[in-house]
Design an enzyme around this catalytic site. Structure first.
Site, PDB file in Angstrom:
ATOM      1  N   GLU A 157       4.425   8.408  -3.726  1.00  0.00           N
ATOM      2  CA  GLU A 157       5.140   7.979  -2.524  1.00  0.00           C
ATOM      3  C   GLU A 157       6.336   7.100  -2.852  1.00  0.00           C
ATOM      4  OE1 GLU A 157       2.562   6.270   0.369  1.00  0.00           O
ATOM      5  OE2 GLU A 157       1.368   8.084   0.632  1.00  0.00           O
ATOM      6  N   GLU A 209       0.890  -1.155   0.000  1.00  0.00           N
ATOM      7  CA  GLU A 209       0.000   0.000   0.000  1.00  0.00           C
ATOM      8  C   GLU A 209       0.930   1.208   0.000  1.00  0.00           C
ATOM      9  OE1 GLU A 209      -1.323   2.760   0.269  1.00  0.00           O
ATOM     10  OE2 GLU A 209      -2.951   2.813   1.733  1.00  0.00           O
TER      11      GLU A 209
END
Length: 691
Positions: free
Chosen positions: A153, A144
């Site tokens: 990210e 995730e």
């Protein structure tokens, strides 16, 4: 251990030295994180659980031992799902130390410590081998690592490293793939967030600098709750395009790439904006799908799974262009390790597309936020300021403007002021306004000063005193509504330069309060308790400890136009700041209560400023329309409002017997408001959990 940290005070303008524990940043990171939002995202959790169970089943069907690698484990939830689904062992990697400690505690509390190993490292630092962090390579990769832009990210470098060093060649991946979608639209509302339109003042048209119109804009993505942008606010010019997919079960490259989609224009218009989102296929067949599509793409918008940790993206083309129905165009998306950007062309992909995102060249996009662009383009707001200026300006007025990158001094000149000066807090802001002056041949009409208010003297003002002090007020360092009281501190520092009877605009500001029930935003601060049957209450304890880290809790800035809520009280003025006078030395204290007059669950209060420009002209940075009979609120889209969440939500019967009691203290020495709220005469505390 205590340390002293120097921080610029957004309200007073001073450099404050604050004694803080070395753990302060950790506490704030936890308290303001999106972990509660993710844990309350039932759609996300269920789809991950389904995908993990299916992946474990496929590996077991091959007769293999199931070893899972969970990168970015957070609370350890996905690792516990994997063990529950039948995995033999799981390596859970978390780089953020407090979260790794929390995950370890949660794993132990749920009885999985013998099958889950929490590793507090960045995944690219993890090693495999007899003396390594992992004893063997994994055959299921669970991650995730996504943000609103999917790759922001650092997902691609992490996947690339994992496939090279941490997982088997034929590993399963959950999610299995991601697909990015985009749609070309025309939208005056969204385009106003990146470009300045012509400004009409007293029969004259102010043109934005040519360099601004040629600028690609801010390089960062504009992530918003696109569900709150009405479909009537944009025109779809083409179909929804599938731009590219990433297969996470194979080796992933983090090298810069471009992908193109050829399409036919549906509707003639101005090509300006790209709306984008992505889906996750949790299994190879694509039967388990977690979608980020906005609510207006659903046949039943009520089935839309609200989430705040993943939203939708808005990208602005480098320049708008006219397109015609039936025209064939190519939409190209490019990306590096962390960012996406779009281009529109007539031809096929040439292979020469930009391999790096183009930076802002006009500096305006570095000075002004997107909402600030929208504020400057707001015709109604502009008309309000012009009306107020007409009421206070005289032919002999000597004006001084105090705001960041404001057009008010230009307006004052065009309205006939004798002399106009403007204090600019930063050199970059000063250069942006200089561009406006140059573009409209006003270089000698408005003098920009780059000195601090306390350093200003009559020598800077050609030996004259100020007869009109004005501001919007807007300052780039402001987050909470009362941070713009920096204008008041500037006014105080300039008091010696104001002539007797000088006009100050705005004349005052009033802080307002409203008790509300949020439709969804309450989830980001709601207790977690249990999630999918796992006890994650350790997170509640961590957040509570974080919120107790300082003596009082704080309000948070949120753009409430993106987060619908219902008013349970009437809007209530709680504190007034008189800009005609200097900042007082003594605190301003306000106490009272506001009856809860509508039935519902009061999750907290909203606080905002209303500026009284003159005796009869007011601009609101909060509610822009009266609250409806049902309690619906329309919020100013240009500023963030302050939200104070209650630790427990309060039930309201709507009979006015219960009330929100408040105690507010504005401390002039630090420019902050200490606040405390309670329910009066009684309240019912209900712990809100989704699962």
């Amino acid at each position: 251990m205590k340390t002293f940290c120097g921080r610029a005070n957004p309200t007073t303008g001073a450099l404050d030295w604050i004694e803080e524990s070395e753990e302060y940043d950790y506490h704030q990171e936890i308290a303001r994180s999106c972990y509660a939002d993710m844990l309350h995202d039932r759609d996300r959790n269920e789809k991950y659980y389904q995908g993990i169970r299916a992946a474990v089943g496929r590996v077991k069907a091959r007769g293999e031992r199931v070893v899972v690698l969970d990168i970015g484990t957070g609370t350890g939830l996905l690792s516990m799902m994997a063990i529950t689904a039948g995995a033999d062992y799981c390596y859970a990697i978390e780089v953020f130390k407090p979260m790794a400690e929390a995950a370890d505690c949660i794993v132990k509390k749920n009885g999985f410590s013998d099958k889950i190993k929490v590793i507090n490292k960045h995944s690219t630092k993890v090693t495999v081998g007899p003396d390594g962090d992992m004893q063997e390579r994994a055959n299921i990769l669970v991650t995730e690592l996504f943000d609103t832009e999917l790759i922001g990210e650092g997902a691609l470098p992490s996947y690339e490293h994992a496939h090279l060093h941490l997982v088997q060649d034929a590993c399963e991946a959950v999610p299995h793939r991601a697909t990015v979608y985009a749609q070309l639209v025309e939208s005056e509302q969204l385009w106003s967030w990146t470009q300045m339109g012509p400004v009409q003042v007293e029969g004259r048209t102010l043109l934005p600098p040519a360099q601004l119109g040629q600028c690609a804009g801010a390089p960062s993505v504009c992530d918003i709750q696109l569900s709150q942008v009405s479909p009537g606010a944009f025109t779809r010019l083409g179909p929804l395009c599938t731009m590219f997919s990433v297969d996470f079960s194979r080796r992933v490259s983090s090298a810069p790439q471009s992908h193109s989609c050829r399409f036919v224009v549906h509707t003639s218009g101005r090509a300006q904006v790209i709306l984008s989102w992505w889906d996750l296929d949790m299994d190879p067949s694509g039967t388990i799908v977690c979608s980020m599509a906005p609510s207006w793409t659903y046949s039943d918008p009520r089935s839309y799974p609200w989430r705040d940790h993943w939203m939708q993206s808005v990208y602005f083309l480098p320049a708008e262009r006219n397109v015609c129905e039936g025209e064939e165009l190519t939409l190209t998306v490019s990306h590096d390790d962390y960012s996406l950007w779009y281009n529109l062309s007539d031809g096929q992909q040439t292979g020469e597309e930009e391999t790096s995102c183009q930076p802002c060249i006009c500096q305006a996009h570095l000075v002004w936020t997107r909402t600030r662009f929208g504020e400057l383009n707001d015709r109604q707001r502009r008309a309000t300021y012009l009306r107020a200026l007409r009421g206070i300006l005289q032919p002999d007025s000597v004006c001084l403007a105090v705001s960041d990158g404001s057009l008010l001094p230009i307006f004052a000149h065009l309205l006939g002021a004798q002399k106009v000066f403007s204090l600019e807090n930063s050199g970059m802001s000063k250069r942006v306004i200089e561009q406006f002056l140059d573009a409209n041949s006003l270089q000698n009409k408005v003098r920009l000063l780059d000195v601090r208010p306390e350093q200003l003297s009559t020598a800077h003002l050609d030996g004259q005193q100020i007869s009109v002090l004005m501001g919007e007020p807007y300052f780039s360092t402001s987050l909470l509504p009362w941070h713009c009281l920096f204008f008041w501190y500037c006014r105080t520092a300039l008091n010696r330069l104001l002539c007797p009877g000088a006009s100050v605009m705005p004349a005052s500001a009033t802080l307002h309060l409203l008790g509300v029930e949020f439709k969804d935003l309450w989830r980001i601060r709601a207790p977690c308790g249990t999630c999918e049957g796992f006890d994650v209450s350790v997170m509640d304890e961590m957040v509570q400890n974080s919120l107790d880290f300082r003596e009082s809790r704080e309000a948070e800035p949120h753009p409430l136009w993106e987060y619908p809520c219902r008013a349970l009280t009437k809007p209530h003025p709680v504190m007034t700041f008189d800009f005609q006078q200097c900042v007082p030395e003594q605190p301003i204290i306000s106490e009272g209560s506001v009856p809860l007059t509508r039935r519902g669950r009061c999750h907290g209060v909203v606080l905002w400023m209303e500026y009284n420009l003159t005796d009869d002209i007011t601009v609101s940075m909060g509610l822009t329309q009266p609250v409806s009979e049902e309690g619906e609120c329309v919020w100013c889209p240009h500023r963030k409002q302050g939200v104070y969440f209650f630790r427990d939500m309060w039930e309201s019967s709507g009979d006015g017997q219960a009330a929100v009691s408040y105690s507010l203290t504005f401390d002039p020495s630090i420019g902050d408001i200490k606040m405390d709220f309670s329910a009066s005469p009684s309240r019912v505390a209900v712990m809100e959990t989704v699962h």
